[in-house]
Structures are given as structure tokens and as C-alpha cells.
Design a protein around this motif. Structure first.
Motif, short mmCIF file in Angstrom:
data_model
loop_
_atom_site.label_atom_id
_atom_site.label_comp_id
_atom_site.label_asym_id
_atom_site.label_seq_id
_atom_site.Cartn_x
_atom_site.Cartn_y
_atom_site.Cartn_z
N VAL A 198 27.05 54.37 43.95
CA VAL A 198 26.86 53.52 43.14
C VAL A 198 28.34 53.05 42.74
CG1 VAL A 198 27.50 54.59 41.26
CG2 VAL A 198 26.42 52.75 40.39
N ILE A 199 28.89 51.31 42.89
CA ILE A 199 29.61 50.86 42.56
C ILE A 199 29.21 50.10 40.87
CG2 ILE A 199 30.89 48.59 43.28
CD1 ILE A 199 29.50 48.84 46.02
N VAL A 200 30.33 50.07 40.25
CA VAL A 200 30.48 48.73 38.99
C VAL A 200 31.57 48.52 38.85
CG1 VAL A 200 29.97 49.86 36.51
CG2 VAL A 200 29.55 51.19 37.66
N ASP A 201 31.86 47.26 37.75
CA ASP A 201 32.79 45.55 38.15
C ASP A 201 32.53 46.61 36.62
OD1 ASP A 201 33.67 43.66 38.38
OD2 ASP A 201 32.04 43.03 38.59
N SER A 202 33.93 45.50 36.80
CA SER A 202 34.63 46.08 35.17
C SER A 202 34.57 44.42 34.90
CB SER A 202 35.74 46.47 34.72
OG SER A 202 36.41 45.39 34.81
N GLY A 203 34.46 43.61 35.87
CA GLY A 203 33.86 42.13 35.04
C GLY A 203 35.88 41.37 35.08
N ASN A 204 36.76 42.49 34.46
CA ASN A 204 38.14 42.44 34.45
C ASN A 204 39.25 41.71 35.52
OD1 ASN A 204 37.20 42.99 31.63
ND2 ASN A 204 38.25 45.28 31.95
N PHE A 205 38.92 41.76 36.31
CA PHE A 205 39.79 41.09 37.18
C PHE A 205 39.75 39.69 37.45
CE2 PHE A 205 41.84 40.25 42.23
CZ PHE A 205 43.03 40.80 41.21
N ASP A 206 40.93 39.25 37.48
CA ASP A 206 40.78 37.64 37.63
C ASP A 206 40.91 37.16 38.89
OD1 ASP A 206 41.15 34.89 38.25
OD2 ASP A 206 43.24 34.60 37.92
N TRP A 207 39.71 36.83 40.19
CA TRP A 207 39.47 36.68 41.03
C TRP A 207 39.81 35.58 41.76
CZ3 TRP A 207 38.76 40.46 44.04
CH2 TRP A 207 37.86 42.58 43.10
N THR A 208 40.51 34.53 41.05
CA THR A 208 40.72 33.93 41.27
C THR A 208 42.25 32.96 40.97
OG1 THR A 208 40.93 32.62 38.84
CG2 THR A 208 38.93 32.15 39.76
N ASN A 209 42.97 34.39 41.39
CA ASN A 209 44.74 34.43 41.42
C ASN A 209 45.40 33.81 42.90
OD1 ASN A 209 44.26 36.85 43.00
ND2 ASN A 209 44.78 37.70 41.70
N GLY A 210 44.17 33.53 43.61
CA GLY A 210 44.75 32.96 44.85
C GLY A 210 44.76 33.72 45.97
N LYS A 211 44.46 35.29 45.51
CA LYS A 211 44.41 36.16 47.56
C LYS A 211 43.47 36.07 47.65
CE LYS A 211 47.27 39.49 46.81
NZ LYS A 211 48.02 39.27 48.24
N PHE A 212 42.18 35.24 47.03
CA PHE A 212 40.39 36.02 46.94
C PHE A 212 39.53 35.11 47.30
CE2 PHE A 212 42.53 40.13 44.75
CZ PHE A 212 42.07 40.43 46.25
N PRO A 213 40.19 34.21 48.17
CA PRO A 213 39.37 32.28 49.02
C PRO A 213 37.75 32.65 48.97
CG PRO A 213 40.49 33.71 50.68
CD PRO A 213 41.31 34.08 49.36
N GLU A 214 36.83 34.32 49.32
CA GLU A 214 35.59 34.62 49.46
C GLU A 214 35.59 34.66 48.37
OE1 GLU A 214 37.87 38.75 50.24
OE2 GLU A 214 38.30 36.22 49.36
N PHE A 215 35.91 34.47 47.11
CA PHE A 215 35.70 34.48 45.69
C PHE A 215 35.48 32.85 45.68
CE2 PHE A 215 36.18 39.01 46.36
CZ PHE A 215 34.52 39.05 45.49
N THR A 216 36.25 32.16 46.04
CA THR A 216 36.78 30.74 45.14
C THR A 216 35.95 29.55 45.48
OG1 THR A 216 38.88 30.65 45.48
CG2 THR A 216 38.99 31.70 43.75
N GLU A 217 35.53 30.07 47.24
CA GLU A 217 35.30 28.64 48.17
C GLU A 217 33.74 30.00 48.41
OE1 GLU A 217 37.64 29.33 51.33
OE2 GLU A 217 39.54 28.22 50.40
N PRO A 218 33.39 28.11 49.05
CA PRO A 218 31.78 28.62 49.15
C PRO A 218 31.78 29.06 50.19
CG PRO A 218 33.01 26.05 49.00
CD PRO A 218 33.87 26.70 49.25
N ASP A 219 30.04 30.06 49.87
CA ASP A 219 29.70 31.25 50.69
C ASP A 219 28.74 30.39 51.60
OD1 ASP A 219 28.68 32.92 51.98
OD2 ASP A 219 28.23 34.23 50.26
N GLU A 220 29.34 29.68 53.00
CA GLU A 220 28.27 29.39 53.74
C GLU A 220 27.06 30.64 54.17
OE1 GLU A 220 28.52 26.35 54.24
OE2 GLU A 220 29.96 26.11 53.24
N SER A 221 27.18 31.45 54.19
CA SER A 221 25.86 32.79 54.23
C SER A 221 25.16 32.93 53.02
CB SER A 221 26.28 33.57 54.62
OG SER A 221 26.80 34.53 53.35
N TYR A 222 25.33 31.79 52.40
CA TYR A 222 24.10 31.94 51.19
C TYR A 222 24.47 30.23 50.05
CZ TYR A 222 20.89 34.71 47.97
OH TYR A 222 20.13 34.45 47.50
N HIS A 223 23.68 29.57 50.95
CA HIS A 223 23.83 28.41 50.41
C HIS A 223 25.35 27.49 49.34
CE1 HIS A 223 19.74 29.52 50.39
NE2 HIS A 223 19.64 30.41 50.03
#
Length: 421
Positions: free
Chosen positions: A216-241
Motif C-alpha cells: 500500500v502507498i499512503v499520501d500525507s497530502g502535506n508535500f508542496d508539489w508546486t515548488n517547481g521541481k515536479f512539473p508532472e504534477f503542475t503541467e497537463p498530463d497528456e495521457s489523461y485528458h
């Protein structure tokens, strides 16, 4: 979980449709009222169920329970602990990236990180978890995207300083992923110490009965994925609309992306039957963990006083190097797993293990039954001598997983096996 009940006897309506146990929804698919409804779910999978390759009502009930135990924002079960570790990282990393891991982790995970991920173009930088902060900081590279460690290492039983690594990881703008398999959330809740993601091999204590594998993977929901290091979270995912995960799902961006993108493509989701068995284990987890710890401490004290034993590694012992860290992170016990080095090396260790009668010689750990393993010739067999040393594995090292049998019987079994050598 509510289920609809249609009575076969006219005139009788059940007063309660809440089952005592989580029902097994043995179905691969779900029926919709219209084509538009199907399309809407594919646009936003949080609206309803899609397909049992990556979501099933029985499994989701268990996910909610584990998420509540760890105090997260969302969880996703997998078919094994290794799958959980793999997807937790692939959800962040791509070819050309690197991540940092404690060297004292499970041998199978070392192999996954050092060899398999390397083939995918992802570098694992192993560090001594006990090293000074300055040395750990120096291991970071511009492309480093995560830090990984085990709360209680298998089988080295090194206690991971979660707060130290959380601080260093966050200073570098990356999340800390913790494998919390051995403690379970009953003994340690890593999110409370700064961890961002938790993984488990539910095959171990959560299941507890050696009846099915899982993770199992559990997410805290606390990490800031918009800090500029993770564009896969902040830019459009072309594989999912063109979905932008942080925009659409906010704090749940990580765990939703893991399901929509990775579980969709890899399909390493457990069956409803497996989740049903796992749920049975979870219902007794709080009671079992307490007894494991009590039994193991008595066994560790016996081993520590035995003339045939060179050293005992169990963090709950006052003599253990990790005892202070254990008091901080694992105040209620350090699981039922003990590692000890028997005098005489590999051959003596094997003879001792083959002389045990109550304890089972098997490739498993964290069972209700006492079991024993020789890591150097089993779980860590694929590692080089140098890697064995880095993982804290000695040729005479024995991993002893204390079960729930009467502790006097367990000690008597050890005593007669020592007599045999």
C-alpha cells in the motif's frame, strides 16, 4: 460499506443492510446508466468506479482503513510491497532523475533500486543513514527528487531518524518516503514526524497470517508539489485528458496521479479476495503488535545472555545502539523481529536453524507463527559481499521473527537448538 439488499420473501424488509465484515465485490467491471456517465467518470475518476484493474469497492474499503490508521489523505493498495515501493518512486521520478536511499533497507528493495531502476535511467544514491547531516546533504544532486528509508530496517533493524531526513529532504525541496512495514501505524506514524509518503508490505504484520501478498502507498497530502521541481504534477498530463493534478485534486494530487496514471498502466492492483483477507488481519493488528513486542523483548533478553550468541540486535534492548531513537519513534515497542549473530559464522547459523522445531525456516517474516531466516543465503543472496556489509548482514546473522506462541515455548525451542550445536 453500504450494500443494497433485495429480499426474496415478500413483505420482509431488512432493518440493517450494513454487513459485519467488508463484502467481497467479485467483479471486474461496473454498470452505468448512460454513455455520458461513462465519459464523465473517465474525465474525473473520483466520481465513480471505472475498472477493477485499479479500483474495487472491497479494496477501497481497506485503503480507507489503512489511510485512517496512518493519518493520510488517501491510500492505494498494490499487489505487493515491492510494487508499492516501485510506484511510490515512479510517481515522482523519470529517466535522468536520482533519489537518495538509506543503505540499510530490505535486500529486495536494494536490488530494485540499484539494478532495475538503473536500467530505467534512474539513479539511486545510497547513504549511511547514521552519517552526519552534512554528509547526507552532500549526496544530493540537482536531479535528486526523493529520499527513501525504512522506519525499522529489514533485517538490520536500524531505526531511521525520520525527523532528520525529513528536514534534509524538505530543505532540498523533495519528499521523504518511508517504508513503515515492521512498525505498522500501531507502533509508529511517520507523518507525525515529517514524512510525506508511506509504503507498506501488507504481506507482513498487517496481514499477519501469511495468506496473501500485498502492499500500500499512503499520501500525507502535506508535500508542496508546486515548488517547481515536479512539473508532472503542475503541467497537463497528456495521457489523461490534459489533467493538471495539483489544480484538479489539490492536496490529493500525488495519490490520485498514482492511481490514474501508474496503476492504470501497470495494473498491479490486488484482488477483492486479497483485500478481504487483509482486512481480517487489520482488525486484530493493534492487539497482535502489542503481543509481538512483549514476546520479542523476552526472547531478545534470553539471546543476549546466551553464550553461543555474539550479538543481539533489537532496538528495545537498553544495550542497543538505536535504543534512544527507538524510544523517540517507537515508544510502544520495536516489532517482533530480532536479528542476532551466532558464534561460528554461516555454517553454525545454518546448523542452528535446521535444529529448530517450533520455529519455521521460511522466507517470511512478521507472521503469527515464529519463523527464522538466514538473510545472507536467502533474501539478500543477490547482494555482493560489499552490499551485504552495507546492509548490516553478517554470515552468522539470523533473522528471528517472534510469533504469538507462548513465549516460554519459543525460548525452549531456541534452547534445544543451541544444545544441538
Amino acid at each position: 460499506m453500504k450494500i443494497e439488499t433485495k429480499c426474496l420473501h415478500a413483505g420482509y424488509t431488512p432493518k440493517n443492510t450494513e454487513p459485519r465484515v467488508v463484502p467481497i465485490v467479485q467483479s471486474t467491471t461496473y454498470v452505468y446508466d448512460s454513455t455520458d456517465d461513462v465519459a464523465a467518470v473517465f474525465d474525473d475518476p473520483t466520481k465513480s468506479l471505472i475498472y477493477s484493474r485499479f479500483e474495487n469497492p472491497t479494496v477501497m474499503a481497506v485503503e480507507e482503513k489503512i489511510n485512517a490508521l496512518e493519518g493520510g489523505i488517501g491510500a492505494m493498495c498494490t499487489s505487493s510491497g515491492q510494487a508499492a515501493s516501485l510506484l511510490s518512486l515512479l510517481n515522482i521520478l523519470k529517466a535522468g532523475d536520482s533519489f537518495i536511499s538509506a543503505a540499510t533497507i530490505y535486500g529486495g528493495t536494494v536490488n530494485l533500486f540499484a539494478y532495475t531502476l538503473k536500467k530505467l535511467g534512474i539513479e539511486c544514491i545510497f547513504v549511511d543513514a547514521d552519517a552526519p547531516e552534512s554528509e547526507i546533504r552532500a549526496a544530493f544532486k540537482p536531479n535528486t527528487k526523493a529520499v527513501f528509508g525504512e522506519t525499522l530496517a529489514n533485517p538490520a533493524l536500524a531505526v531511521f531518524d525520520i525527523e532528520k531526513f525529513a528536514k534534509i529532504a524538505h530543505e532540498n525541496g523533495v519528499p521523504l518516503i518511508i517504508d513503515n512495514t515492521f512498525p505498522t501505524p500501531i507502533l509508529c506514524r511517520p507523518f507525525e514526524h515529517g514524512a510525506d509518503i508511506i509504503v507498506h508490505s501488507t504481506t507482513k504484520y498487517m496481514d499477519g497470517h501469511a495468506v496473501q501478498g500485498g502492499g500500500v502507498i499512503v499520501d500525507s497530502g502535506n508535500f508542496d508539489w508546486t515548488n517547481g521541481k515536479f512539473p508532472e504534477f503542475t503541467e497537463p498530463d497528456e495521457s489523461y485528458h490534459g489533467t493538471v493534478y495539483t489544480k484538479t485534486y489539490g492536496k490529493a494530487a500525488y495519490i490520485i496521479k498514482a492511481r490514474m496514471q501508474l496503476m492504470r498502466d501497470f495494473g498491479c492492483y490486488p484482488s477483492a479476495q486479497s483485500a478481504f483477507y487483509l482486512n481480517l488481519g487489520l482488525e486484530t493488528l493493534h492487539i497482535r503488535m502489542k503481543q509481538y513486542c512483549e514476546n520479542a523483548l523476552k526472547v531478545a533478553e534470553f539471546l543476549e545472555s546466551n553464550e553461543h550468541v555474539e550479538s543481539v540486535n533489537y532496538p528495545a534492548l537498553a544495550s542497543n545502539k538505536y535504543h534512544e531513537l527507538a524510544k523517540k519513534y517507537l515508544p510502544n515497542g520495536t516489532s517482533g523481529v530480532i536479528s542476532f549473530i551466532i558464534k561460528g559464522g554461516r555454517d553454525t547459523a545454518i546448523k542452528f536453524m535446521d535444529s529448530l522445531k517450533l520455529a519455521s525456516n521460511e522466507v517470511h517474516v512478521a507472521d503469527i507463527r515464529t519463523c527464522v531466516l538466514h538473510p545472507a543465503s536467502a533474501t539478500h543472496r543477490q547482494l555482493t559481499d560489499e552490499q551485504l556489509v552495507a546492509c548490516g548482514i553478517n554470515g552468522g546473522l539470523i533473522r528471528f521473527s517472534v510469533g504469538l506462541e507462548n513465549v516460554d515455548d519459543i525460548i525452549d525451542d531456541l534452547r534445544q537448538a543451541f544444545a544441538a550445536i
